[in-house]
Design a protein around this motif. Sequence first.
Motif, PDB file in Angstrom:
ATOM      1  N   SER A 339      26.716  -7.171  -1.442  1.00  0.00           N
ATOM      2  CA  SER A 339      27.898  -7.003  -0.601  1.00  0.00           C
ATOM      3  C   SER A 339      29.125  -7.675  -1.212  1.00  0.00           C
ATOM      4  O   SER A 339      30.240  -7.149  -1.115  1.00  0.00           O
ATOM      5  CB  SER A 339      27.633  -7.566   0.792  1.00  0.00           C
ATOM      6  N   ALA A 340      28.927  -8.842  -1.844  1.00  0.00           N
ATOM      7  CA  ALA A 340      30.053  -9.501  -2.496  1.00  0.00           C
ATOM      8  C   ALA A 340      30.616  -8.631  -3.619  1.00  0.00           C
ATOM      9  O   ALA A 340      31.836  -8.530  -3.810  1.00  0.00           O
ATOM     10  CB  ALA A 340      29.613 -10.859  -3.041  1.00  0.00           C
ATOM     11  N   TRP A 341      29.719  -7.986  -4.374  1.00  0.00           N
ATOM     12  CA  TRP A 341      30.158  -7.098  -5.460  1.00  0.00           C
ATOM     13  C   TRP A 341      30.904  -5.889  -4.914  1.00  0.00           C
ATOM     14  O   TRP A 341      31.980  -5.525  -5.402  1.00  0.00           O
ATOM     15  CB  TRP A 341      28.935  -6.651  -6.262  1.00  0.00           C
ATOM     16  N   LEU A 342      30.355  -5.258  -3.865  1.00  0.00           N
ATOM     17  CA  LEU A 342      31.009  -4.089  -3.273  1.00  0.00           C
ATOM     18  C   LEU A 342      32.351  -4.470  -2.650  1.00  0.00           C
ATOM     19  O   LEU A 342      33.334  -3.724  -2.766  1.00  0.00           O
ATOM     20  CB  LEU A 342      30.101  -3.463  -2.213  1.00  0.00           C
ATOM     21  N   GLY A 343      32.400  -5.623  -1.988  1.00  0.00           N
ATOM     22  CA  GLY A 343      33.656  -6.084  -1.412  1.00  0.00           C
ATOM     23  C   GLY A 343      34.712  -6.320  -2.469  1.00  0.00           C
ATOM     24  O   GLY A 343      35.891  -5.974  -2.285  1.00  0.00           O
ATOM     25  N   GLY A 344      34.302  -6.898  -3.599  1.00  0.00           N
ATOM     26  CA  GLY A 344      35.240  -7.098  -4.699  1.00  0.00           C
ATOM     27  C   GLY A 344      35.748  -5.778  -5.266  1.00  0.00           C
ATOM     28  O   GLY A 344      36.916  -5.661  -5.655  1.00  0.00           O
ATOM     29  N   LEU A 345      34.878  -4.770  -5.298  1.00  0.00           N
ATOM     30  CA  LEU A 345      35.285  -3.451  -5.805  1.00  0.00           C
ATOM     31  C   LEU A 345      36.395  -2.839  -4.952  1.00  0.00           C
ATOM     32  O   LEU A 345      37.387  -2.319  -5.483  1.00  0.00           O
ATOM     33  CB  LEU A 345      34.083  -2.504  -5.834  1.00  0.00           C
ATOM     34  N   VAL A 346      36.248  -2.882  -3.626  1.00  0.00           N
ATOM     35  CA  VAL A 346      37.256  -2.243  -2.775  1.00  0.00           C
ATOM     36  C   VAL A 346      38.569  -3.025  -2.783  1.00  0.00           C
ATOM     37  O   VAL A 346      39.651  -2.428  -2.707  1.00  0.00           O
ATOM     38  CB  VAL A 346      36.730  -2.065  -1.332  1.00  0.00           C
ATOM     39  N   ILE A 347      38.475  -4.351  -2.907  1.00  0.00           N
ATOM     40  CA  ILE A 347      39.710  -5.135  -3.025  1.00  0.00           C
ATOM     41  C   ILE A 347      40.397  -4.820  -4.349  1.00  0.00           C
ATOM     42  O   ILE A 347      41.612  -4.614  -4.407  1.00  0.00           O
ATOM     43  CB  ILE A 347      39.418  -6.645  -2.912  1.00  0.00           C
ATOM     44  N   GLY A 348      39.604  -4.762  -5.422  1.00  0.00           N
ATOM     45  CA  GLY A 348      40.148  -4.442  -6.738  1.00  0.00           C
ATOM     46  C   GLY A 348      40.740  -3.050  -6.825  1.00  0.00           C
ATOM     47  O   GLY A 348      41.591  -2.772  -7.679  1.00  0.00           O
ATOM     48  N   SER A 349      40.297  -2.166  -5.925  1.00  0.00           N
ATOM     49  CA  SER A 349      40.828  -0.799  -5.907  1.00  0.00           C
ATOM     50  C   SER A 349      42.164  -0.701  -5.185  1.00  0.00           C
ATOM     51  O   SER A 349      42.726   0.388  -5.065  1.00  0.00           O
ATOM     52  CB  SER A 349      39.819   0.141  -5.235  1.00  0.00           C
ATOM     53  N   GLY A 350      42.641  -1.835  -4.668  1.00  0.00           N
ATOM     54  CA  GLY A 350      43.938  -1.846  -4.003  1.00  0.00           C
ATOM     55  C   GLY A 350      43.894  -1.523  -2.526  1.00  0.00           C
ATOM     56  O   GLY A 350      44.938  -1.225  -1.925  1.00  0.00           O
ATOM     57  N   LEU A 351      42.704  -1.607  -1.897  1.00  0.00           N
ATOM     58  CA  LEU A 351      42.571  -1.257  -0.482  1.00  0.00           C
ATOM     59  C   LEU A 351      42.847  -2.431   0.447  1.00  0.00           C
ATOM     60  O   LEU A 351      42.804  -2.271   1.664  1.00  0.00           O
ATOM     61  CB  LEU A 351      41.173  -0.691  -0.220  1.00  0.00           C
ATOM     62  N   GLY A 352      43.106  -3.607  -0.107  1.00  0.00           N
ATOM     63  CA  GLY A 352      43.479  -4.752   0.713  1.00  0.00           C
ATOM     64  C   GLY A 352      42.315  -5.670   1.044  1.00  0.00           C
ATOM     65  O   GLY A 352      41.149  -5.324   0.855  1.00  0.00           O
ATOM     66  N   TYR A 353      42.672  -6.860   1.575  1.00  0.00           N
ATOM     67  CA  TYR A 353      41.658  -7.873   1.849  1.00  0.00           C
ATOM     68  C   TYR A 353      40.790  -7.562   3.063  1.00  0.00           C
ATOM     69  O   TYR A 353      39.752  -8.200   3.261  1.00  0.00           O
ATOM     70  CB  TYR A 353      42.323  -9.241   2.039  1.00  0.00           C
ATOM     71  N   THR A 354      41.202  -6.614   3.908  1.00  0.00           N
ATOM     72  CA  THR A 354      40.360  -6.252   5.059  1.00  0.00           C
ATOM     73  C   THR A 354      39.368  -5.148   4.714  1.00  0.00           C
ATOM     74  O   THR A 354      38.476  -4.862   5.523  1.00  0.00           O
ATOM     75  CB  THR A 354      41.226  -5.784   6.249  1.00  0.00           C
ATOM     76  N   ALA A 355      39.501  -4.535   3.548  1.00  0.00           N
ATOM     77  CA  ALA A 355      38.615  -3.427   3.172  1.00  0.00           C
ATOM     78  C   ALA A 355      37.136  -3.814   3.139  1.00  0.00           C
ATOM     79  O   ALA A 355      36.282  -2.988   3.502  1.00  0.00           O
ATOM     80  CB  ALA A 355      39.048  -2.849   1.824  1.00  0.00           C
TER      81      ALA A 355
END
Length: 402
Positions: A339-355
Amino acid sequence: MPLALLALAIGAFGIGTTEFVIMGLLPEVAGDFGVSIPTAGYLVTGYALGVMLGAPLMTVLGTRISRKRMLMLLMGLFIAGNLLSALAPSFGLMLTGRVVASLAHGAFFGIGSVVAADLVAPDKKAGAIALMFTGLTVANVVGVPLGTLVGQSIGWRVTFGIVAALGVVGLAGIAGLVPDMPKAEGVRLRHELAALKNVQILLAMAMTVLGFGGVFAAVTYIAPMMTHVTGFADGSVTWLLVLFGLGMVGGNLIGGRYADRALMPMLYLSLGALAVVLALFTLTAHNKIAAAVTIALIGALGFATVPPLQKRVLDQAHGAPTLASALNIGAFNLGNALSAWLGGLVIGSGLGYTAPNWVGAVLAASALVLAFVSAALERRDIPPATVLAGPVTTERRTAVPH
């Protein structure tokens, strides 16, 4: 509840403290050893990997001795690892100490769950498991904040020295209070491995990975979310994590209480509510009061799944539960890492810290789907894979009504 559960809870408190306290002490450790923060982060990653590898390894090594003796050896390993961390003259030795301590983690909770369940009547097993895990949840409320405060005020080495001392208390408690339970007759390593062919055990472990992964998808990035989105000051994050820990304590006890009465309905309720709350967190993160309440709810709902999932594994691995129980503890850490890896992916994609909250909601919803699949298979009376190979077990195990 027998006093032996208190000794197990003390050991769990020490293990929970050493696992999470390093996150608040990374700047101090990095500064002392002259390494970057990302490099110091290997102390977190190394511990998680050690838990996943150590759970099956240490459980297999302990198949030839009594569970009480194995628990004592695991606490000895935990003490040694934390002492090495406290005294390490180099970053490499500090990392080694973290890995050594982590090797005890999965097997301690896995074997401890079996021992806790065996200490009480059948209708109190989930409650006994929950009481042991209370040590882990209380560590997030008391041990981690105090350990961080001590480490920042006096020195991080003192924190790890105190954790090692907690291990000594846990070891003494296990030696004096836990009864010397003999190994289950007729159970061998091949029996423990054969239990893993049971589709219900695999489904329970998958629920563990996805359900608890949903929790950590949000919590891993709670600091930037709360400071950049909600508007909390940096110093408020510690108290928000205390709220999360309080939620964990309450959810763990409630999950243990009601899992003994209706295990699968408890899973449906906790996983379903967790998915909804995580999805709503994308909205409540924009309000300070709503965000604080949501964080406590995530902790409560996430840990309400722990006793029923652990008991589900023990029930399905009847006769050879030790390895399956330990592997399920490793599944929690696998869920954290995923989950930490997936969360980092969506943040890195520019979707924001709530993604990451949406990631968590999807993971929790997926775990709920697996819970329904597991129950459907059980209702169809598909017999689980035989736990003890060969002619040793000829009777079929009937489904336990929940």
